[in-house]
Design an enzyme around this catalytic site. Structure first.
Site: not given
Ligand SMILES: *[C@@H]1O[C@H](CO)[C@@H](O)[C@H](O)[C@H]1NC(C)=O
Ligand SMILES: *[C@@H]1O[C@H](CO)[C@@H](O)[C@H](O)[C@H]1NC(C)=O
Ligand SMILES: *[C@@H]1O[C@H](CO)[C@@H](O)[C@H](O)[C@H]1NC(C)=O
Length: 332
Positions: A140, A145
């Site tokens: 990932e 974020e």
């Protein structure tokens, strides 16, 4: 219908021929593979409407619901992905969207031109990221974020244990830490223009993910005159871009064994395993309500600026490595 199909086939052949001829002379090494924008985005991305895998206080809408309730659609020549900022105390979680590209990619250059991202607001947890099947084994890559009032983006890799980078610009942690990949490796950027309110104040910018067998690099270019001319010209050349915002290379990690077949994802969730988990450590947010969920449920108007506005996402593949670079979509 067959006329349109034939046209598509003809233009496909033409652009392939141009690309092949271009490779002889161009030195950038990158060829446009897919362009997602206001002409095709919702045909190319799927709405994920299951329960949030990160346990958020969120209800992800399907395509029909998202359209009819105005959570997602084309706006300002871009793609709007928002949340419900009107309903007080939604019992199943605040409505939002999570979209994944139908196509999956291994290697390449992903360039996202983003005009607005969810503001830095208590309870929110937006992300622009990629991930592969059998998490965490195919990896990932979290490109944008952050949670709550954070002002800087966190760039993180997750995979199975045994992958660490000596040239990780943030830390040398195993990207599979702490044994299950949930923590991963990475850290906050040192730049408040990369996230939330700071990003929006300058009209956003361009994020680029460069992924090869040797390195995973993330670049951020503020819209204020910093986007490289080669990107604007559609002929990106990372060797001209200077120091990346984050770089993962060297060390024990076999990138090709740990990162593959990634779908591209945009989402906004609330609370859950990150924003909710750190709620009590955030003095500003925890002063507003005793739990993240209570705050998110009772303050819909705070989420009016909790939306993505994406101009485009373009995927380029390494010239001459197109076959190796393209992975077929994995159906979950
Ligand atoms: C090669 O460069 C030319 C001029 O910049 C550009 O028009 C063309 O699209 C490029 N081709 C490839 C394969 O990148
Ligand atoms: C949403 O629905 C309207 C009305 O049916 C339609 O015209 C529009 O294209 C839809 N938008 C998207 C993004 O699918
Ligand atoms: C965020 O960026 C600013 C500078 O732009 C820096 O001073 C600050 O330390 C960064 N915050 C974190 C948590 O790294």
């Amino acid at each position: 219908m067959s006329f349109a199909k034939n046209l598509a086939r003809v233009s496909g052949v033409l652009s392939l021929a141009l690309a092949v001829r271009g490779q002889k002379y161009n030195t950038t090494g990158y060829t446009l593979q897919d362009a997602y924008d206001a002409s095709n985005f919702f045909e190319s991305f799927d709405f994920f409407s299951g329960p949030d895998p990160t346990s958020g206080f969120v209800q992800y809408a399907d395509a029909v619901t998202a359209n009819s309730t105005g959570l997602a659609g084309y706006a300002n020549n871009g793609i709007y992905l928002g949340v419900d900022y009107q309903t007080a105390n939604p019992s199943a979680g605040r409505a939002s969207v999570r979209l994944s590209s139908k196509k999956a990619y291994t290697h390449g250059l992903i360039i996202a031109d983003i005009a607005h991202q969810p503001d830095s607001v208590c309870g929110s947890w937006p992300a622009f990221w990629t991930f592969g099947p059998s998490w965490p084994h195919s990896g990932e890559i979290d490109i944008i974020e952050g949670v709550n009032k954070q002002t800087n983006s966190t760039i993180t890799l997750h995979t199975a244990p045994g992958c660490s980078f000596s040239q990780n610009s943030f830390s040398s942690a195993d990207c599979g830490s702490p044994g299950d990949g949930t923590q991963g490796c990475g850290a906050s950027t040192q730049d408040t223009q990369t996230f939330g309110a700071g990003f929006n104040a300058i009209g956003g910018g361009v994020y680029a993910l460069q992924w090869t067998s040797d390195a995973i690099k993330v670049f951020f270019f503020p819209r204020t005159g910093k986007i490289p001319a080669d990107i604007n010209a559609g002929n990106p050349n990372p060797s001209n871009w200077g120091r990346p915002t984050a770089s993962f290379s060297g060390g024990s990690c076999n990138i090709d064994a740990n990162f593959m077949n990634h779908n591209i994802v945009f989402d906004t969730t609330f609370c859950g395993q990150w924003a909710g988990k750190v709620w009590s450590e955030d003095p500003v947010c925890s002063a507003k309500a005793s739990t993240c969920q209570e705050y998110v449920a009772s303050n819909p108007a705070d989420f009016q600026n909790t939306y993505w506005l994406i101009n485009s996402v373009k995927v380029f593949s390494e010239a001459g490595a197109t076959k190796r670079g393209i992975a077929k979509r994995f159906d979950a």
